[in-house]
Enzyme design. Structure first.
Site, PDB file in Angstrom:
ATOM      1  N   HIS A   1       0.831  -1.203   0.000  1.00  0.00           N
ATOM      2  CA  HIS A   1       0.000   0.000   0.000  1.00  0.00           C
ATOM      3  C   HIS A   1       0.869   1.259   0.000  1.00  0.00           C
ATOM      4  CE1 HIS A   1      -2.935   3.033   1.102  1.00  0.00           C
ATOM      5  NE2 HIS A   1      -2.172   3.349   2.151  1.00  0.00           N
TER       6      HIS A   1
ATOM      7  N   ASP B   1       6.059  21.061 -27.119  1.00  0.00           N
ATOM      8  CA  ASP B   1       6.239  19.758 -26.479  1.00  0.00           C
ATOM      9  C   ASP B   1       7.332  19.925 -25.430  1.00  0.00           C
ATOM     10  OD1 ASP B   1       6.294  16.991 -25.822  1.00  0.00           O
ATOM     11  OD2 ASP B   1       5.636  16.505 -27.839  1.00  0.00           O
TER      12      ASP B   1
ATOM     13  N   TRP C   1       7.418   0.431   3.690  1.00  0.00           N
ATOM     14  CA  TRP C   1       7.969   1.227   2.581  1.00  0.00           C
ATOM     15  C   TRP C   1       9.293   1.849   2.965  1.00  0.00           C
ATOM     16  CZ3 TRP C   1       8.506   6.612   1.178  1.00  0.00           C
ATOM     17  CH2 TRP C   1       8.286   7.510   2.231  1.00  0.00           C
TER      18      TRP C   1
ATOM     19  N   SER D   1      12.780   6.207 -14.024  1.00  0.00           N
ATOM     20  CA  SER D   1      11.748   6.966 -14.729  1.00  0.00           C
ATOM     21  C   SER D   1      11.694   8.405 -14.230  1.00  0.00           C
ATOM     22  CB  SER D   1      10.396   6.274 -14.528  1.00  0.00           C
ATOM     23  OG  SER D   1       9.346   7.170 -14.665  1.00  0.00           O
ATOM     24  N   SER D   2      11.707   8.567 -12.910  1.00  0.00           N
ATOM     25  CA  SER D   2      11.613   9.918 -12.349  1.00  0.00           C
ATOM     26  C   SER D   2      12.839  10.746 -12.687  1.00  0.00           C
ATOM     27  CB  SER D   2      11.482   9.862 -10.829  1.00  0.00           C
ATOM     28  OG  SER D   2      10.305   9.215 -10.478  1.00  0.00           O
TER      29      SER D   2
ATOM     30  N   HIS E   1      12.924  12.603   3.063  1.00  0.00           N
ATOM     31  CA  HIS E   1      12.273  13.869   3.353  1.00  0.00           C
ATOM     32  C   HIS E   1      12.100  14.744   2.120  1.00  0.00           C
ATOM     33  CE1 HIS E   1      10.245  16.719   5.773  1.00  0.00           C
ATOM     34  NE2 HIS E   1      10.837  17.597   4.992  1.00  0.00           N
TER      35      HIS E   1
ATOM     36  N   GLU F   1      11.586  13.649  -0.611  1.00  0.00           N
ATOM     37  CA  GLU F   1      10.490  12.946  -1.279  1.00  0.00           C
ATOM     38  C   GLU F   1       9.113  13.448  -0.827  1.00  0.00           C
ATOM     39  OE1 GLU F   1      10.077  10.860  -3.609  1.00  0.00           O
ATOM     40  OE2 GLU F   1       8.114   9.978  -3.203  1.00  0.00           O
TER      41      GLU F   1
ATOM     42  N   TYR G   1       8.335  16.351  -0.005  1.00  0.00           N
ATOM     43  CA  TYR G   1       8.086  17.618  -0.702  1.00  0.00           C
ATOM     44  C   TYR G   1       7.904  17.404  -2.185  1.00  0.00           C
ATOM     45  CZ  TYR G   1       8.600  19.696   3.702  1.00  0.00           C
ATOM     46  OH  TYR G   1       8.372  20.000   5.009  1.00  0.00           O
TER      47      TYR G   1
ATOM     48  N   SER H   1      -2.312  26.743  -6.176  1.00  0.00           N
ATOM     49  CA  SER H   1      -1.981  28.148  -6.385  1.00  0.00           C
ATOM     50  C   SER H   1      -2.495  28.663  -7.729  1.00  0.00           C
ATOM     51  CB  SER H   1      -0.467  28.358  -6.321  1.00  0.00           C
ATOM     52  OG  SER H   1       0.030  27.874  -5.105  1.00  0.00           O
TER      53      SER H   1
ATOM     54  N   HIS I   1      15.001  13.998  11.262  1.00  0.00           N
ATOM     55  CA  HIS I   1      13.850  14.075  12.171  1.00  0.00           C
ATOM     56  C   HIS I   1      13.003  12.804  12.111  1.00  0.00           C
ATOM     57  CE1 HIS I   1      11.360  16.364   8.894  1.00  0.00           C
ATOM     58  NE2 HIS I   1      11.176  15.085   8.764  1.00  0.00           N
ATOM     59  N   HIS I   2      13.284  11.957  11.128  1.00  0.00           N
ATOM     60  CA  HIS I   2      12.617  10.659  11.117  1.00  0.00           C
ATOM     61  C   HIS I   2      13.359   9.657  11.990  1.00  0.00           C
ATOM     62  CE1 HIS I   2       9.805  11.669   7.846  1.00  0.00           C
ATOM     63  NE2 HIS I   2      10.780  12.484   7.457  1.00  0.00           N
TER      64      HIS I   2
ATOM     65  N   THR J   1       6.304  26.923   4.913  1.00  0.00           N
ATOM     66  CA  THR J   1       5.023  26.259   4.706  1.00  0.00           C
ATOM     67  C   THR J   1       3.885  27.151   5.190  1.00  0.00           C
ATOM     68  OG1 THR J   1       6.233  24.226   5.194  1.00  0.00           O
ATOM     69  CG2 THR J   1       3.847  24.065   5.023  1.00  0.00           C
TER      70      THR J   1
ATOM     71  N   LYS K   1       3.057  29.983   2.855  1.00  0.00           N
ATOM     72  CA  LYS K   1       2.188  29.598   1.740  1.00  0.00           C
ATOM     73  C   LYS K   1       0.740  29.546   2.169  1.00  0.00           C
ATOM     74  CE  LYS K   1       5.087  27.295  -1.378  1.00  0.00           C
ATOM     75  NZ  LYS K   1       4.887  26.646  -2.619  1.00  0.00           N
TER      76      LYS K   1
ATOM     77  N   ARG L   1       2.002   1.279  15.041  1.00  0.00           N
ATOM     78  CA  ARG L   1       1.920   1.117  13.597  1.00  0.00           C
ATOM     79  C   ARG L   1       2.332  -0.283  13.210  1.00  0.00           C
ATOM     80  NH1 ARG L   1       5.636   5.470  10.475  1.00  0.00           N
ATOM     81  NH2 ARG L   1       4.766   4.755   8.507  1.00  0.00           N
TER      82      ARG L   1
HETATM   83  C1  HEM Z   1       5.145  21.400   8.607  1.00  0.00           C
HETATM   84  C2  HEM Z   1       5.711  20.479   7.922  1.00  0.00           C
HETATM   85  C3  HEM Z   1       6.089  19.109   8.415  1.00  0.00           C
HETATM   86  C4  HEM Z   1       6.744  18.720   9.542  1.00  0.00           C
HETATM   87  C5  HEM Z   1       7.273  19.644  10.624  1.00  0.00           C
HETATM   88  C6  HEM Z   1       6.850  17.277   9.517  1.00  0.00           C
HETATM   89  C7  HEM Z   1       7.475  16.517  10.466  1.00  0.00           C
HETATM   90  C8  HEM Z   1       7.509  15.134  10.484  1.00  0.00           C
HETATM   91  C9  HEM Z   1       8.238  14.330  11.405  1.00  0.00           C
HETATM   92  C10 HEM Z   1       9.097  14.864  12.530  1.00  0.00           C
HETATM   93  C11 HEM Z   1       8.011  13.022  11.111  1.00  0.00           C
HETATM   94  C12 HEM Z   1       8.572  11.789  11.837  1.00  0.00           C
HETATM   95  C13 HEM Z   1       7.578  11.223  12.751  1.00  0.00           C
HETATM   96  C14 HEM Z   1       8.053   9.910  13.280  1.00  0.00           C
HETATM   97  O1  HEM Z   1       8.049   8.916  12.564  1.00  0.00           O
HETATM   98  O2  HEM Z   1       8.451   9.889  14.481  1.00  0.00           O
HETATM   99  C15 HEM Z   1       7.165  12.994   9.970  1.00  0.00           C
HETATM  100  C16 HEM Z   1       6.728  11.834   9.359  1.00  0.00           C
HETATM  101  C17 HEM Z   1       6.200  11.806   8.087  1.00  0.00           C
HETATM  102  N1  HEM Z   1       5.852  12.904   7.329  1.00  0.00           N
HETATM  103 FE1  HEM Z   1       5.962  14.857   7.920  1.00  0.00          FE
HETATM  104  N2  HEM Z   1       6.261  16.815   8.392  1.00  0.00           N
HETATM  105  C18 HEM Z   1       5.787  17.892   7.692  1.00  0.00           C
HETATM  106  C19 HEM Z   1       5.158  17.847   6.476  1.00  0.00           C
HETATM  107  C20 HEM Z   1       4.991  16.703   5.725  1.00  0.00           C
HETATM  108  C21 HEM Z   1       4.556  16.686   4.365  1.00  0.00           C
HETATM  109  C22 HEM Z   1       4.221  17.912   3.535  1.00  0.00           C
HETATM  110  C23 HEM Z   1       4.525  15.389   3.982  1.00  0.00           C
HETATM  111  C24 HEM Z   1       4.133  14.764   2.660  1.00  0.00           C
HETATM  112  C25 HEM Z   1       3.471  15.324   1.729  1.00  0.00           C
HETATM  113  C26 HEM Z   1       4.931  14.588   5.090  1.00  0.00           C
HETATM  114  C27 HEM Z   1       5.008  13.204   5.080  1.00  0.00           C
HETATM  115  C28 HEM Z   1       5.434  12.445   6.115  1.00  0.00           C
HETATM  116  C29 HEM Z   1       5.488  11.003   6.077  1.00  0.00           C
HETATM  117  C30 HEM Z   1       5.125  10.117   4.891  1.00  0.00           C
HETATM  118  C31 HEM Z   1       5.940  10.595   7.328  1.00  0.00           C
HETATM  119  C32 HEM Z   1       6.070   9.181   7.850  1.00  0.00           C
HETATM  120  C33 HEM Z   1       7.205   8.432   7.368  1.00  0.00           C
HETATM  121  C34 HEM Z   1       7.167   7.016   7.852  1.00  0.00           C
HETATM  122  O3  HEM Z   1       7.643   6.748   8.966  1.00  0.00           O
HETATM  123  O4  HEM Z   1       6.666   6.150   7.137  1.00  0.00           O
HETATM  124  N3  HEM Z   1       5.217  15.419   6.146  1.00  0.00           N
HETATM  125  N4  HEM Z   1       6.875  14.286   9.589  1.00  0.00           N
HETATM  126 CU    CU Z   2      10.418  14.420   7.015  1.00  0.00          CU
END
Ligand code: HEM
Ligand code: CU
Lengths: 197, 114, 638
Positions: free
Chosen positions: C80, C109, C144, C171-172, C255, C257, C259, C270, C304-305, C330, C333, C452
Site C-alpha cells: 500500500h 512539447d 515502505w 523513470s523519475s 524527506h 520525497e 516535498y 496556487s 527528524h525521522h 510552509t 504559503k 503502527r
Molecule cells: C510542517 C511540515 C512538516 C513537519 C514539521 C513534519 C514533520 C515530520 C516528522 C518529525 C516526522 C517523523 C515522525 C516519526 O516517525 O516519528 C514525519 C513523518 C512523516 N511525514 Fe511529515 N512533516 C511535515 C510535512 C509533511 C509533508 C508535507 C509530507 C508529505 C506530503 C509529510 C510526510 C510524512 C510522512 C510520509 C511521514 C512518515 C514516514 C514514515 O515513517 O513512514 N510530512 N513528519
Molecule cells: Cu520528514
C-alpha cells in the site's frame, strides 16, 4: 524537438543543458558510495584493508584514464574543425585508454580477490568493490558510447557539422574521469596515508 | 570552426565565439602535462613521508586536478555559468549531505550513549 | 534535409505515423497523450493501493481478530505504501507535469519527447515488476521505509522492492532532466522567471528535488539489493556494518520525497484559488520563494525521522530546530492562499472546494508535523498511529486533494467537456467526510498507544481505541463510495459531458489560450508574453481603482482574435516530433533486466542488456523528421 540553440530561452542547446543537469546529480550517486566506503574504511572483519592497494599500479591506470580526457577533448576539437579522420583517431584512442583502465581494474580485482578481499566478507570489501565497480560500469558505458560515435561517423549519421554529439559524450567522459580523480585520492591515497602511518 | 565566421556554425561553436578564446590543442596538451605533474606529486606522497602535511597536500592536489579537468576539458571556463552551477552545486550538495551524515554516525557511535 | 526525408520513408527503420488507435498510444511522443497515459495508469494503481488499504482497515476494525494472516497483512501495508507513494502520487504529479508544462510555458512539447515516452514506460514496467512479486513468492513485506536488518532478510521479499523502486526511480530521474530542461529552455518569448505560473515554479522545484534525491535512494537501494541478493555487508552488524546507515540514506531521500509529493499539489492549488477568487495570487514572489526555501531546507531535516534511532543528542537538537524552521515557509504559503481568497469573489465549484479542502487538511497535517519535531513528543509518538494520521493529512488531505482539484480544473482542457458539478460536489463532501472519519481518529488512537504496522489490534489498549479503529474502517467505506462517485463522474463526463467552451473558468494562464482539447502542436502561433497571468491580461485591463474591466477587444466570455491563439503560422512551419517504437522496445527490456538482477541470472542479464542495446540503437539511428534534426548539412570547415 531539439531546436537550434539560438531558438531556446537560455540560448543553450537542450542536449548539452540536459547533460549538465544529469551530471550534477551524479555527484549524489557516487558521493553515497564514497561515504559508505569511508565509513567502513576500518571495518574489515579481520580481512584485508587498505594495505592491500597497489598504489604504483593504480597510479598508472589513473594516469591512463586522465590522459584519455586529453584525447577526448582533442577528438572534439577535431570535430569542430570538421576533420573527421583525426576525430575518429582520437575517439578510438580515448576508447582504447578507457579499455586499458578497465583491464587494469579487472586485473586489480582479481589480485585483491586472490589475496582475500572477498566481496561478501566485510563492509569494507563490499563498499570498495561496489564503488569502484560502479565507476567501472560508467567507464564501460562511456566506451560503448565512443564506439557508437565512431561507427556513426562512418555511416554518416553523425556529420562533420555536428560536433555537439562528440561534445556531449566528451562531457560524460570527462565527468567519469573527474570522479576517478576523487576516487583515486579519497579511496586510495588518503586512507593509505591516514591508516598506515 | 570559430575561426570561420562565414560558415553556418553549429550552435556549440556559436557559443564559443561569444567568448572569443577557444582553447587550442596546444592549450589542452599543456593542461594534460600539468595534470601529469600533479598526479606525480600525488604519487610522491606515497613514496616520501610528508608527515602531517601529506593529507592536506593530497586534498589540494585533488581539488586542483578536479578544477583543471572541469574548467578546460569540460569547457566550464568558457561556457555559461549555469553549467558551472550544476557541476559545483551538485558537488557541494553531495559533499554537505554525506559529510554531515558521516559526522552524525561517527559522533553517535563515538559517544556510545545510545 | 532531403536525406532525412528519404530515410524516413524507407523500410525497416521508418517511424510510425498513426495518430489515432492503440498503436498511436504505444508509440506516442506527444506530451499530452503521455500525460493521459500516466493518469490512467495511476488510476489503476490507486485502485490496487486502495484494495490493500481496505484489507488493512478491515483487519483492524476490531481488536484481537484476524481476517488475514500476519504475513499477508505485512505485504498489504507495505505494498500500500509503496504503491501510493511511488505508483500513484508521484506519477500523478508527473501526469500534470506532462500535460501542463509545455502548455503553460507556451511550448509545443517537452525538450525530449522520446525520453518522455521512455519515462512513462519505465514507470509502467517498474510497477508491473513490483506487482509481479505477488505471483513470485510474495510481495515485499518490510514496510515502505525498508529498515534493515529486517529488510535484508530473505523472508521480507525486499529484492522486489530494491529493484522495482530502482526502475521507477530511473523513470523519475529521466523525467526530471527532461522537465528541468523544458522549463529552463523552452519558455515562450517574454515568459521570464517571475512571469511563470506558480504551478510551473513548483514543477521546477519538484524536479530539482527529484534530480538530487533520486540518486541518493538509488545508492541505498543498490546497497539493499546487494546485501539481500549478493551477500554484501553494507548493513550487516555481524561483520561491523551499520543498519543506521540505511536509515540515513533512506531519509536523505525520504524527506525531500515528501516535498516532491506535496509541491506539485501546492502549485495546482496556487493556480485554482486565484482563478475562482477572481484575484491574482496574493504574494506571488513569497509563494515562489517559500517553495524554493522548502526544497532547500527540505534536504537538511532528514534525521527528524530518526529521533528514536542512534543519532546522538546534538543531532537531535539540530534537526528538531531545522524541522521547526521548515514550517515557516510552509506557513507563509498557507497565509498566502488564505489572503488570496480573502475579499475575493469566490466561486465554490468542485475544483475550488477541493482546493480549500487542501489548504485546511494540509494545515492540520502540518501542525501535527510540528509536534513530531519536538523530540520528547516524538519519542512518544514515533511508530504510533499518530504518525499515520500526520502523513495521511499531508499526503491524502494535502497532495491528493490538490491533485484531485487539478483533475476537476483541467478536465475541460483535456476533454473539451465539463465534469458534472453535482456529482463533483457529492464527491467532494463524501471524500472530505470519509477522509476525516478515517484518519482523524488515528490521532487519538495513536496517542493512546496504538502501534503502527501491527497485524492484530491489541485488546489491552481498551475500548476507546477499538471504537476509533471502527470509525476509521467506516471512514474507509465512505471513501470507497466517494471514489466510485468520482469514477462514475469521470466516465460519464468523458462520454457525455457538457461542452466546456474555450474558457470555462475565466482562467489566467496560457493553456487556456488554445483549443480544448489542444491541437497536436498546442499553439498555432507561440504566444508572446508580457505579463504574469498573461491570458488574464489579454482579457482584462484595470481601471484607475485597480478593478479589472474586460478589454473591449476580447471579452472574458466571447473570445476574438486578439485573445485566442492564432493559426496564422500553423501547418507550414510546425514540425512535431514523430512517434517512435523505440522507447517501448527499449524499456520493456527493464522486465528481464529486473528479474536477471533479482535471480542473479547472468544469461537473462545478457539477454536484457542486448535487448535494451538494440532498443537504444534503434532509438539513435531511426530517422528524425525534418525540423527535428537541427544540425545543418555537413559544412566542413578548413
Ligand atoms: C510542517 C511540515 C512538516 C513537519 C514539521 C513534519 C514533520 C515530520 C516528522 C518529525 C516526522 C517523523 C515522525 C516519526 O516517525 O516519528 C514525519 C513523518 C512523516 N511525514 Fe511529515 N512533516 C511535515 C510535512 C509533511 C509533508 C508535507 C509530507 C508529505 C506530503 C509529510 C510526510 C510524512 C510522512 C510520509 C511521514 C512518515 C514516514 C514514515 O515513517 O513512514 N510530512 N513528519
Ligand atoms: Cu520528514
Amino acid at each position: 524537438m531539439t531546436a537550434g540553440a539560438h531558438e531556446t530561452t537560455l540560448g543553450l542547446d537542450h542536449r548539452k543543458l540536459a547533460m549538465w543537469v544529469f551530471l550534477g546529480s551524479e555527484f549524489l550517486f557516487f558521493g553515497g558510495f564514497i561515504a559508505a566506503y569511508l565509513l567502513y574504511l576500518d571495518t574489515t572483519a579481520g580481512g584485508p584493508g587498505v594495505e592491500i592497494f597497489d598504489i604504483p599500479f593504480t597510479t598508472i591506470s589513473s594516469f591512463v584514464l586522465l590522459m584519455s580526457s586529453l584525447t577526448m577533448v582533442l577528438a572534439h576539437h577535431a570535430h569542430t574543425k570538421g576533420d573527421m579522420r583525426r576525430m575518429r583517431l582520437w575517439v578510438l584512442a580515448t576508447a582504447g585508454q578507457g579499455a586499458v583502465f578497465l583491464g587494469g581494474q579487472v586485473f586489480e580485482f582479481n589480485v585483491f580477490w586472490r589475496e582475500g578481499l572477498i566481496y561478501g566478507d566485510s563492509p569494507f570489501a563490499s563498499a570498495f568493490y561496489t564503488l569502484t565497480g560502479f565507476h567501472g560500469i560508467h567507464v564501460f558505458i562511456g566506451i560503448l558510447m565512443l564506439l557508437g560515435l565512431y561507427s556513426l561517423t562512418l555511416t554518416g549519421k553523425i556529420k562533420p557539422g555536428q560536433p555537439i554529439k562528440t561534445e556531449m559524450i566528451g562531457l560524460y567522459w570527462h565527468f567519469v574521469d573527474i570522479i576517478w580523480v576523487l576516487i583515486f585520492g579519497v579511496v586510495y591515497l588518503i586512507p593509505e596515508l591516514a591508516l598506515l602511518e | 570552426m570559430s575561426a570561420n565566421p562565414e560558415t553556418s556554425a553549429p550552435q556549440a561553436d556559436a557559443e564559443h565565439d561569444e567568448h572569443g578564446h577557444h582553447p587550442t590543442p596546444r592549450d589542452y596538451v599543456r593542461i594534460a602535462l600539468i595534470l601529469a605533474v600533479l598526479t606525480l606529486m600525488e604519487y610522491s606522497t606515497y613514496v616520501f613521508d610528508f608527515g602531517g602535511l601529506g593529507i592536506p597536500l593530497l586534498v589540494v592536489l585533488i581539488a586542483v586536478k578536479f578544477v583543471y579537468v572541469a574548467s578546460w576539458f569540460m569547457h566550464l571556463k568558457f561556457d555559461t555559468k549555469i553549467f558551472s552551477r550544476f557541476m559545483y552545486g551538485g558537488l557541494a550538495l553531495a559533499f554537505t549531505l554525506y559529510v554531515l551524515t558521516l559526522i552524525i554516525i561517527l559522533f553517535a557511535s563515538a559517544t556510545g550513549m545510545e | 534535409m532531403a536525406s532525412a526525408d528519404t530515410a524516413k520513408r524507407g523500410g525497416l527503420m521508418s517511424r510510425p505515423t498513426a495518430e489515432t488507435g492503440w498503436t498511436s498510444w504505444l508509440t506516442t511522443t506527444d506530451h499530452k497523450k503521455i500525460g493521459i497515459l500516466y493518469f490512467w495508469t495511476t488510476m489503476i494503481f490507486f485502485f490496487l493501493g486502495g484494495v490493500e488499504a481496505g484489507l488493512v482497515r478491515f483487519q483492524l476494525a476490531q481488536a484481537e481478530t484476524s481476517l488475514i494472516t500476519e504475513e499477508i497483512y505485512n505485504q498489504m501495508f507495505t505494498m500500500h505504501g509503496i504503491t501510493m507513494v511511488f505508483l500513484v502520487v508521484m506519477p500523478l504529479s508527473a501526469a500534470f507535469f506532462n500535460y501542463l508544462i509545455p502548455l503553460q510555458i507556451g511550448a509545443r512539447d517537452v525538450a525530449f519527447p522520446r525520453l518522455n515516452a521512455f519515462s512513462y514506460w519505465v514507470y509502467l514496467f517498474g510497477g508491473i515488476f513490483l506487482y509481479s512479486s505477488f505471483f513470485l513468492g510474495g510481495a515485499p513485506n518490510a514496510a515502505w521505509v525498508a529498515y534493515v536488518p529486517l529488510s535484508t532478510d530473505a523472508v521480507s521479499n525486499m529484492g522486489f522492492y530494491a529493484i522495482g523502486l530502482q526502475i521507477v526511480g530511473l523513470s523519475s530521474l529521466a523525467a526530471a532532466v527532461n522537465f528541468i530542461v523544458t522549463i529552463l529552455n523552452m519558455r515562450a518569448p517574454g515568459m521570464t522567471f517571475m512571469r511563470l505560473p506558480v504551478f510551473i515554479w513548483m514543477s521546477l522545484v519538484t524536479n530539482f528535488l527529484l534530480l538530487f534525491a533520486i540518486p541518493i535512494i538509488a545508492v541505498a537501494l543498490f546497497m539493499l539489493q546487494f546485501d539481500t541478493i549478493y551477500g554484501a555487508q553494507f548493513f550487516q552488524p555481524a561483520t561491523g556494518g551499520d543498519p543506521v546507515l540505511w536509515q540515513h540514506l533512506f531519509w536523505l531521500f525520504g524527506h525531500p520525497e515528501v516535498y516532491i509529493m506535496i509541491l506539485p499539489a501546492m502549485g495546482i492549488v496556487s493556480e485554482i484559488l486565484p482563478t475562482f477568487s477572481k484575484k491574482p495570487l496574493f504574494g506571488y514572489a513569497a509563494v515562489v520563494f517559500a517553495g524554493a526555501a522548502i526544497a532547500f531546507i527540505g534536504f537538511g531535516v532528514w534525521a527528524h525521522h530518526m529521533f528514536t534511532s542512534a543519532i546522538g543528542p546534538v543531532a537531535r537538537s539540530a534537526f528538531s530546530l531545522a524541522t521547526m524552521f521548515i514550517a515557516v515557509p510552509t506557513g507563509i504559503k498557507i497565509f498566502n492562499w488564505v489572503f488570496t481568497m480573502w475579499g475575493g469573489k469566490l466561486r465554490l465549484n468542485t475544483a475550488m472546494l477541493f482546493s480549500i479542502g487542501f489548504v485546511s487538511m494540509f494545515t492540520i497535517g502540518g501542525l501535527s508535523g510540528v509536534t513530531h519535531a519536538i523530540v520528547p513528543h516524538n519519542a512518544q509518538q514515533h511508530d504510533t498511529y499518530y504518525v499515520v494520521a500526520h502523513f495521511h493529512y499531508v499526503l491524502f488531505g494535502g497532495a491528493l486533494f490538490g491533485l484531485v482539484a487539478g483533475m476537476y480544473y483541467w478536465f475541460p482542457k483535456v476533454t473539451g467537456k465539463l465534469m458534472n458539478e453535482s456529482l463533483g460536489k457529492l464527491h467532494f463532501w463524501t471524500w472530505l467526510v470519509g477522509f476525516n472519519l478515517t484518519f482523524g481518529p488515528m490521532h487519538m488512537s495513536g496517542l493512546l498507544g496504538q502501534p503502527r504496522r501491527t497485524a492484530v489490534l491489541p485488546g489491552e489498549l481498551g475500548g476507546t481505541v477499538e471504537i476509533y479503529n471502527l470509525l476509521s474502517t467506516i471512514g474507509y467505506v465512505v471513501l470507497v463510495v466517494s471514489s466510485l462517485i468520482f469514477i462514475t463522474n469521470l466516465i460519464k463526463s468523458i462520454k457525455g459531458g457538457e461542452p466546456a467552451g474555450l474558457d470555462p473558468w475565466d482562467a489566467r494562464t496560457l493553456e487556456w489560450l488554445t483549443d480544448s482539447p489542444p491541437k497536436h502542436y498546442n499553439f498555432g502561433t507561440i504566444p508572446t508574453v508580457t505579463h504574469r497571468d498573461e491570458f488574464w491580461h489579454r482579457k482584462y485591463a484595470e481601471d484607475e481603482t485597480g478593478t479589472p474591466v474586460a478589454v473591449p477587444a476580447g471579452g472574458s466570455e466571447e473570445h476574438d482574435a486578439a485573445v485566442r491563439d492564432s493559426e496564422a503560422e500553423a501547418e507550414e512551419h510546425i514540425h512535431m516530433p514523430d512517434p517512435s517504437y523505440w522507447p517501448l522496445v527499449m524499456t520493456s527490456g527493464m522486465l528481464p533486466m529486473g528479474y536477471a538482477l533479482l535471480y542473479a541470472s547472468i544469461p537473462l542479464g545478457i539477454v536484457a542488456v542486448l535487448w535494451m542495446l538494440v532498443g537504444m540503437f534503434g532509438w539513435i539511428i531511426e530517422p528524425v523528421a525534418e525540423g527535428d534534426d537541427d544540425e545543418p548539412e555537413p559544412v566542413p570547415a578548413h
